[in-house]
Design a protein around this motif. Structure first.
Motif, mmCIF file in Angstrom:
data_model
loop_
_atom_site.group_PDB
_atom_site.id
_atom_site.type_symbol
_atom_site.label_atom_id
_atom_site.label_comp_id
_atom_site.label_asym_id
_atom_site.label_seq_id
_atom_site.Cartn_x
_atom_site.Cartn_y
_atom_site.Cartn_z
ATOM 1 N N ARG A 1 -9.358 -12.758 6.861
ATOM 2 C CA ARG A 1 -9.360 -11.520 7.640
ATOM 3 C C ARG A 1 -10.793 -11.024 7.828
ATOM 4 O O ARG A 1 -11.566 -10.948 6.873
ATOM 5 C CB ARG A 1 -8.530 -10.438 6.954
ATOM 6 C CG ARG A 1 -8.397 -9.192 7.835
ATOM 7 C CD ARG A 1 -7.657 -8.071 7.146
ATOM 8 N NE ARG A 1 -6.228 -8.301 7.007
ATOM 9 C CZ ARG A 1 -5.343 -8.166 7.997
ATOM 10 N NH1 ARG A 1 -5.755 -7.838 9.210
ATOM 11 N NH2 ARG A 1 -4.060 -8.367 7.774
ATOM 12 N N ARG B 1 5.767 -8.407 15.619
ATOM 13 C CA ARG B 1 5.664 -8.227 14.170
ATOM 14 C C ARG B 1 6.913 -7.543 13.621
ATOM 15 O O ARG B 1 7.412 -7.901 12.548
ATOM 16 C CB ARG B 1 4.415 -7.413 13.834
ATOM 17 C CG ARG B 1 3.109 -8.115 14.185
ATOM 18 C CD ARG B 1 1.920 -7.173 14.022
ATOM 19 N NE ARG B 1 0.656 -7.879 14.214
ATOM 20 C CZ ARG B 1 -0.537 -7.295 14.117
ATOM 21 N NH1 ARG B 1 -0.624 -6.003 13.818
ATOM 22 N NH2 ARG B 1 -1.644 -8.001 14.299
ATOM 23 N N ARG C 1 -1.070 -3.767 8.116
ATOM 24 C CA ARG C 1 -1.958 -4.205 7.036
ATOM 25 C C ARG C 1 -1.782 -5.667 6.663
ATOM 26 O O ARG C 1 -2.761 -6.369 6.393
ATOM 27 C CB ARG C 1 -1.760 -3.325 5.797
ATOM 28 C CG ARG C 1 -2.164 -1.867 6.012
ATOM 29 C CD ARG C 1 -2.201 -1.118 4.693
ATOM 30 N NE ARG C 1 -2.392 0.308 4.936
ATOM 31 C CZ ARG C 1 -1.374 1.177 5.028
ATOM 32 N NH1 ARG C 1 -0.124 0.753 4.877
ATOM 33 N NH2 ARG C 1 -1.609 2.448 5.267
ATOM 34 N N GLU C 2 -0.562 -6.138 6.606
ATOM 35 C CA GLU C 2 -0.323 -7.525 6.196
ATOM 36 C C GLU C 2 -0.095 -8.458 7.387
ATOM 37 O O GLU C 2 0.023 -9.671 7.214
ATOM 38 C CB GLU C 2 0.874 -7.595 5.239
ATOM 39 C CG GLU C 2 0.598 -6.891 3.922
ATOM 40 C CD GLU C 2 1.778 -6.957 2.957
ATOM 41 O OE1 GLU C 2 2.807 -7.584 3.308
ATOM 42 O OE2 GLU C 2 1.681 -6.375 1.868
ATOM 43 N N ASP D 1 2.844 -1.953 6.307
ATOM 44 C CA ASP D 1 2.293 -3.260 5.952
ATOM 45 C C ASP D 1 2.764 -4.338 6.922
ATOM 46 O O ASP D 1 1.988 -5.188 7.355
ATOM 47 C CB ASP D 1 2.705 -3.625 4.528
ATOM 48 C CG ASP D 1 2.015 -2.752 3.486
ATOM 49 O OD1 ASP D 1 0.948 -2.193 3.799
ATOM 50 O OD2 ASP D 1 2.541 -2.639 2.367
ATOM 51 N N ARG E 1 -0.934 -10.746 10.499
ATOM 52 C CA ARG E 1 -2.075 -11.608 10.764
ATOM 53 C C ARG E 1 -1.893 -12.319 12.097
ATOM 54 O O ARG E 1 -0.786 -12.490 12.596
ATOM 55 C CB ARG E 1 -2.219 -12.660 9.648
ATOM 56 C CG ARG E 1 -2.346 -12.069 8.240
ATOM 57 C CD ARG E 1 -3.602 -11.246 8.071
ATOM 58 N NE ARG E 1 -4.790 -12.027 8.333
ATOM 59 C CZ ARG E 1 -5.411 -12.789 7.431
ATOM 60 N NH1 ARG E 1 -4.930 -12.890 6.195
ATOM 61 N NH2 ARG E 1 -6.504 -13.446 7.733
ATOM 62 N N THR F 1 0.847 -1.196 0.000
ATOM 63 C CA THR F 1 0.000 0.000 0.000
ATOM 64 C C THR F 1 0.875 1.235 0.000
ATOM 65 O O THR F 1 1.874 1.298 0.716
ATOM 66 C CB THR F 1 -0.907 0.006 1.247
ATOM 67 O OG1 THR F 1 -1.655 -1.210 1.268
ATOM 68 C CG2 THR F 1 -1.845 1.190 1.229
#
Length: 202
Positions: free
Chosen positions: A189, A143, A20-21, A16, A23, A2
């Motif tokens: 998601r 993350r 955003r990415e 991201d 999980r 993005t």
């Protein structure tokens, strides 16, 4: 990938990776996760703010088979198998006696430890809220380290407290499975609320 929003200074790739990415993982590869990796994560996220710099989060790494066998029976049925198989598991708890550290970490208010000493309920509430903030920082820190987290609240908290924290002021809040994601590690998601439904300008 993005494109970076003009309002954000964090590069798009980092946006991201962290959000955003990223999980929630329910299954992991056999690649190990070390205590040193978690120490590095904590050394980054310890700078997140807490009220009175209280820092009530405590992290217990369940690394040995013996400790894992003590933990798994306290997990809800749906969480036992994945907790038993994760490369590393962390019990995230709050320390209700965080006030004992305030003379060191909040030194400009020298009377605050004594003021909080007799207020166990108030300290418990404060510890839960601020450890919750730190749990969010911790997950983002995992993350940032290229790790995936599977945080869970489906367990017998009193049982874990008795098993791991008997005689202390620590209270279990979240159990987190940590590792590198296996194939099909994620569910689809789920939707997030749009900012128009969350943000109000007064």
């Amino acid at each position: 990938m993005t494109a970076t929003l003009p309002e954000l200074t964090l590069p798009a790739a980092a946006q991201d990776l962290l959000f955003r990415e990223a999980r929630t993982a329910n299954a992991f590869t056999d690649e190990p996760v070390t205590a040193d990796e978690i120490r590095a994560v904590y050394d980054l996220v310890k700078y997140g703010p807490t009220a009175m710099n209280s820092q009530p989060l405590r992290i217990t790494l369940v690394a040995s088979d013996e400790a894992r066998q003590r933990l798994v029976p306290h997990m809800n049925d749906g969480n036992r198998a994945k907790t038993g198989a994760a490369p590393l598991v962390a019990i995230l708890s709050s320390d209700v006696d965080f006030h004992e550290n305030l003379p060191e970490v909040f030194p400009h208010a020298p009377g605050i430890r004594d003021m909080l000493h007799g207020n166990v309920d108030g300290r418990a509430s404060m510890a839960t809220l601020n450890a919750g903030l730190q749990i969010g920082y911790f997950i983002v820190g995992l993350r940032a380290a290229g790790l995936y987290a599977g945080p869970m609240t489906g367990f017998d908290a009193a049982g874990i407290d008795a098993e791991f924290f008997g005689g202390t002021a620590q209270k279990t809040l979240v159990v987190v499975n940590i590792g590198h994601p296996a194939e099909d590690a994620y569910m689809d998601r789920l939707p997030r609320l749009d900012e128009s439904r969350v943000i109000t300008v007064a």
